[in-house]
Design an enzyme around this catalytic site. Structure first.
Site, mmCIF file in Angstrom:
data_model
loop_
_atom_site.group_PDB
_atom_site.id
_atom_site.type_symbol
_atom_site.label_atom_id
_atom_site.label_comp_id
_atom_site.label_asym_id
_atom_site.label_seq_id
_atom_site.Cartn_x
_atom_site.Cartn_y
_atom_site.Cartn_z
ATOM 1 N N LYS A 180 0.920 -1.202 -0.212
ATOM 2 C CA LYS A 180 -0.035 0.067 -0.069
ATOM 3 C C LYS A 180 0.933 1.199 0.026
ATOM 4 C CE LYS A 180 -1.492 2.981 2.236
ATOM 5 N NZ LYS A 180 -1.426 4.373 1.942
ATOM 6 N N GLY A 232 6.361 5.804 8.527
ATOM 7 C CA GLY A 232 5.475 6.856 8.412
ATOM 8 C C GLY A 232 5.823 7.597 9.967
ATOM 9 N N SER A 233 4.903 8.238 10.212
ATOM 10 C CA SER A 233 4.723 9.089 11.390
ATOM 11 C C SER A 233 4.651 8.472 12.666
ATOM 12 C CB SER A 233 3.557 10.203 11.222
ATOM 13 O OG SER A 233 2.405 9.647 11.611
ATOM 14 N N THR A 234 5.335 8.885 13.778
ATOM 15 C CA THR A 234 5.212 8.220 14.979
ATOM 16 C C THR A 234 3.825 8.219 15.651
ATOM 17 O OG1 THR A 234 7.330 8.834 15.559
ATOM 18 C CG2 THR A 234 5.878 8.464 17.678
ATOM 19 N N ALA A 236 0.779 7.819 13.609
ATOM 20 C CA ALA A 236 0.326 6.815 12.860
ATOM 21 C C ALA A 236 0.851 5.436 13.330
ATOM 22 C CB ALA A 236 0.484 6.872 11.568
ATOM 23 N N GLU A 254 9.268 2.005 11.307
ATOM 24 C CA GLU A 254 10.233 2.745 11.227
ATOM 25 C C GLU A 254 9.635 4.192 11.324
ATOM 26 O OE1 GLU A 254 12.221 5.558 9.947
ATOM 27 O OE2 GLU A 254 12.252 4.733 7.901
ATOM 28 N N CYS A 288 13.383 11.229 7.218
ATOM 29 C CA CYS A 288 13.464 11.237 8.619
ATOM 30 C C CYS A 288 14.719 11.161 9.541
ATOM 31 C CB CYS A 288 12.523 9.930 9.282
ATOM 32 S SG CYS A 288 13.160 8.470 8.212
ATOM 33 N N GLU A 388 9.748 16.907 15.030
ATOM 34 C CA GLU A 388 10.045 16.698 13.677
ATOM 35 C C GLU A 388 9.415 17.647 12.774
ATOM 36 O OE1 GLU A 388 11.059 12.842 11.164
ATOM 37 O OE2 GLU A 388 9.084 12.850 11.691
#
Length: 491
Positions: A180, A232-234, A236, A254, A288, A388
């Site tokens: 995805k 992705g984001s922390t 999510a 990650e 990142c 971030e």
């Protein structure tokens, strides 16, 4: 571009299929702000079909039953197709998410090819697929085999690098996959699906579905999925980890970073600052692992700030399709607004930036650009030093001594990456060993794809790359064998 003929379809079970629902996702150029493509948005019924295809390919198909050598040969075929079409891939990634084309040709396409090479080498030469362990308490044949159906959720900022980082080990282990891609950058995944088709991988081994967040979560929690990996984001990642925890479903994460570049007093300042051109600003600040906190002693702070300001002023900003461009637009208007908000916060807490600030870069009246910005005299607890930003914004923080530098570097909820610059490599390594982060570079030296990559604290769970990158995709089975079982019988 060839992907245009697949608009409105999904790649499921080896074929391009019309979706069950009528959902569509518009792809907007971050440079022109115009729609450049429309792709299908998978419904739950489409996700069901993709997972079912991957399930059949794992449970009944040839892929997991091939030898490791046969799977390696298949990945090498895919790699050959990728190399032949790498310029197509670079152009698509620049068009869909704005990465400067020179960097798309390196980090977005050349790096995945290097990853394929090292993954195949590890699978062939060093990964312990089967081993015989002897001890006084018994003798075991320990084997590793593919975990099953893996759901790969990848981000928009490095769509092929992160995909290949996951895809290679998953496939080499014998897993089947539902990929995805990010809704902001789906076109590169269509190119990849074409490559998979041309490489002749069996039907259902790799399925590609574009969809929105609700359907993506449906995929992650689907009963037919055995393994999830997410970049992705922390926020999510934390949400998906909690959901997977309820299912006892393994998930690799990650996530975000707020990495420190520590410049020690004996460092070569011009070399360290030049290294920051890519270590802090590649992909327009949308990576990142970037070193967005520069830590320098009070005695050399002014020298470093001046050098950084000159370096930032030297970076061309503009059309990401121009080979001279170093800083392109942010991926979306929302991301542009988010980065602008951090610049406003920096001005409120720290004062006027040394370089950059609010407003569009000069001469650019369209595109989601922000001005590359340098703040000096930043307090380690300021918002711009803790959160971030994911844009071209750099904070310089002064330290009193080496211990203070390490303490500031560790004053973060993140722990993904970092750098130490010094004229003494052993001293730099000693400092690096005190920083709580997953990976670091000494004087900008890359650690390569044979080493594990991942973060600590809120930067993630698990590792990718290296032989450790295979571990999330395998199950372990121990079979007790008689004493006289011969080592030569182990494959």
């Amino acid at each position: 571009m060839s992907w245009q003929k697949h608009e409105g379809t999904l790649f499921i079970d080896g074929t391009w299929q019309k979706p069950e629902g009528g959902g569509r996702i518009g792809v907007i150029s971050p440079f022109t702000e115009q729609e450049i493509a429309v792709v299908a948005s998978a419904s739950r019924a489409d996700i069901d079909k993709a997972v079912a295809a991957a399930r059949r390919a794992y449970d009944q198909g040839p892929w997991p039953r091939l030898s490791v050598e046969e799977r390696i040969e298949a990945i090498k075929r895919l790699r050959a197709v990728f190399e032949r079409r790498k310029e197509d891939m670079a152009q698509v990634i620049t068009a869909e998410m704005g990465c400067p084309i020179t960097q798309s040709r390196s980090i977005q396409t050349t790096v995945p090819l290097m990853m394929f090479d090292e993954q195949c080498q590890i699978a062939a030469e060093s990964y312990p697929w089967t081993e015989l362990r002897r001890s006084a308490s018994g003798n075991a044949l320990v084997r590793r085999y593919g975990k099953g159906v893996a759901a790969l959720i990848t981000p928009w900022n490095a769509p092929m690098m992160t995909t290949v980082q996951k895809l290679g080990p998953a496939l080499l282990a014998g897993c089947t996959v539902v990929l995805k891609p990010a809704s902001l950058a789906p076109l590169s995944a269509y190119i990849l699906a074409e490559m998979i088709e041309e490489a002749g991988l069996p039907e259902g081994v790799v399925n590609v579905v574009t969809c929105d967040r609700v359907e993506a979560e449906y995929l992650v929690l689907h009963p037919g999925v055995d393994k999830v990996t997410f970049t992705g984001s922390t926020g999510a990642g934390r949400h998906l980890a909690a959901k997977c925890g309820g299912l006892l479903r393994p998930i690799t994460l990650e996530l975000g970073g707020k990495s420190a570049g520590i410049i020690l007093d004996d460092a070569d300042i011009p070399a360290a600052v030049e290294a920051m051109r890519l270590l802090s600003f590649r992909n327009s600040g949308q990576i990142c692992t970037l070193k967005t906190r520069v830590l320098v002693s009070t005695t050399r702070e002014a020298e470093v700030v001046e050098a950084l300001a000159d370096m930032i002023r030297s970076m061309p900003i503009g059309d990401p399709g121009d080979a001279a461009t170093h800083i392109g637009p942010m991926v979306s208007e929302k991301q542009q607004q988010s980065v602008t908000g951090y610049i406003e916060a920096g001005i409120a807490q720290t004062g006027a930036p040394v370089v950059g600030g609010l407003g569009r870069p000069e001469g650019l009246n369209h595109g989601w650009f922000v001005r590359p910005t340098l703040f000096a005299g930043v307090d380690q607890n300021d918002r711009i030093a803790q959160e971030e930003i994911f844009g071209p914004v750099l904070s310089v923080i002064a330290y009193d001594n080496e211990d203070d530098a390490v303490a500031i570097a560790n004053n973060s909820v993140f722990g993904l990456s970092g750098s130490v610059f010094s004229g003494d490599t052993e001293r730099a390594i000693a400092v690096a060993e005190r920083v709580r982060t997953g990976v670091l570079e000494v004087n900008g030296a890359p650690f390569g794809f044979h080493a594990p990559f991942g973060g600590v604290k809120q930067s993630g769970i698990g590792r990718e790359s290296g032989w450790e990158g295979f571990e999330p995709y395998v199950e372990l089975q121990s079979i007790g064998v008689p004493k006289d079982y011969a080592t030569s019988q182990v494959a």
